[in-house]
Enzyme design. Structure first.
Site, short mmCIF file in Angstrom:
data_model
loop_
_atom_site.label_atom_id
_atom_site.label_comp_id
_atom_site.label_asym_id
_atom_site.label_seq_id
_atom_site.Cartn_x
_atom_site.Cartn_y
_atom_site.Cartn_z
CB SER A 14 -22.71 44.81 11.82
OG SER A 14 -22.37 43.59 12.44
CG ASN A 15 -19.24 43.05 15.91
OD1 ASN A 15 -19.70 43.19 17.04
ND2 ASN A 15 -19.45 41.95 15.18
CG MET A 91 -13.49 36.40 8.25
SD MET A 91 -13.88 35.62 9.85
CE MET A 91 -15.62 35.99 9.99
NE ARG A 92 -7.10 37.09 4.40
CZ ARG A 92 -6.94 36.44 3.26
NH1 ARG A 92 -6.13 35.40 3.19
NH2 ARG A 92 -7.56 36.83 2.17
CG ASN A 108 -11.21 38.05 17.30
OD1 ASN A 108 -11.67 38.65 16.32
ND2 ASN A 108 -11.34 36.73 17.43
CG HIS A 110 -15.15 33.24 17.83
ND1 HIS A 110 -14.74 33.05 16.53
CD2 HIS A 110 -15.74 32.08 18.22
CE1 HIS A 110 -15.04 31.82 16.16
NE2 HIS A 110 -15.65 31.21 17.17
C1 GAR Z 1 -19.28 38.52 13.51
O1 GAR Z 1 -20.32 37.64 13.83
C2 GAR Z 1 -18.00 38.11 14.24
O2 GAR Z 1 -18.24 37.61 15.53
C3 GAR Z 1 -17.48 37.04 13.32
O3 GAR Z 1 -17.71 37.53 12.03
C4 GAR Z 1 -18.87 38.37 12.05
C5 GAR Z 1 -18.49 39.71 11.45
O4 GAR Z 1 -19.60 40.53 11.32
N1 GAR Z 1 -16.08 36.78 13.55
C6 GAR Z 1 -15.52 35.58 13.50
O5 GAR Z 1 -16.14 34.58 13.21
C7 GAR Z 1 -14.03 35.56 13.86
N2 GAR Z 1 -13.57 34.24 14.04
P1 GAR Z 1 -19.42 42.08 11.08
O6 GAR Z 1 -18.43 42.25 9.91
O7 GAR Z 1 -20.79 42.58 10.72
O8 GAR Z 1 -18.89 42.69 12.35
#
Ligand code: GAR
Length: 202
Positions: A14-15, A91-92, A108, A110
């Protein structure tokens, strides 16, 4: 010149979509030239195909060691002449070799107000700690985990009846606002790293 961006993701995407839409709306002077995912059957891969953007699945478990995995990704990035890397739900943890090759060019997002609640399940960590406010952070990536100079943050309240799901949705709404804005600044060369800080020059 429009920056050539690589989007890295492991899940829903989604981001990545929020950034893609901001590019389409011409809010960002950049283009996503490729997507790298560590997993094949995830939303970000499907979205990349729908957007007709090249997708490379680079699964670290298929490589004998982390350096071989890193080199495989560096080779792809070089082939596409990438100027910036956007981690969006990736997530790596990238190895130091990778970070050094693109220092100051990896962003990034978070779902917490860093340096609080690094790592997995940041929203759950916030609920367990009982904080009244949490949020999200866009930062440059350095050798640590969920650490590095902070570009943008947004704060959201935590309500007494919040669940991980309701809190995550509230944070995600802000993620979709601040990440495209941070990418816009990056593409305009408006972000300068001064020590451990990011100075915005626009
Ligand atoms: C988001 O909430 C992002 O902030 C988080 O994973 C989600 C991904 O959502 N990232 C982390 O936790 C990184 N440490 P998305 O795939 O819909 O963008």
């Amino acid at each position: 010149m429009r920056k050539r961006l690589a989007l890295f993701g492991s899940g829903r995407g989604s981001n990545g979509e929020a950034i893609y839409k901001a590019i389409k709306a011409e809010h960002i002077e950049g283009e996503i030239v490729l997507i790298i995912s560590d997993r094949a059957n995830v939303g970000i891969v499907e979205k990349g195909c729908a957007w007709h953007i090249p997708v490379h699945v680079v699964d670290p478990t298929h490589y004998g060691n982390g350096e071989a995995w890193t080199q495989a990704m560096l080779d792809i990035l070089q082939e596409y002449e990438v100027d910036g890397i956007l981690l969006a739900g990736y997530m790596r943890i990238l190895l130091p070799t990778f970070v050094q090759a693109y220092r100051g060019k990896i962003l990034n997002i978070h779902p917490s107000l860093l340096p609080a609640f690094k790592g997995m399940q940041a929203q759950k960590q916030a609920l367990l700690k009982g904080v009244k406010y949490t949020g999200c952070t866009v930062h440059f990536v350095d050798e640590g985990m969920d650490i590095g100079p902070i570009i943008a943050q947004a704060v959201v309240p935590v309500y007494e009846d919040d669940t991980v799901d309701t809190l995550s949705k509230r944070i995600l709404h802000e993620e979709h606002r601040i990440y495209p804005e941070a990418v816009r600044l990056f593409c305009n060369d408006a972000l300068e790293i001064v020590g451990s800080r990011v100075v915005i020059r626009e």
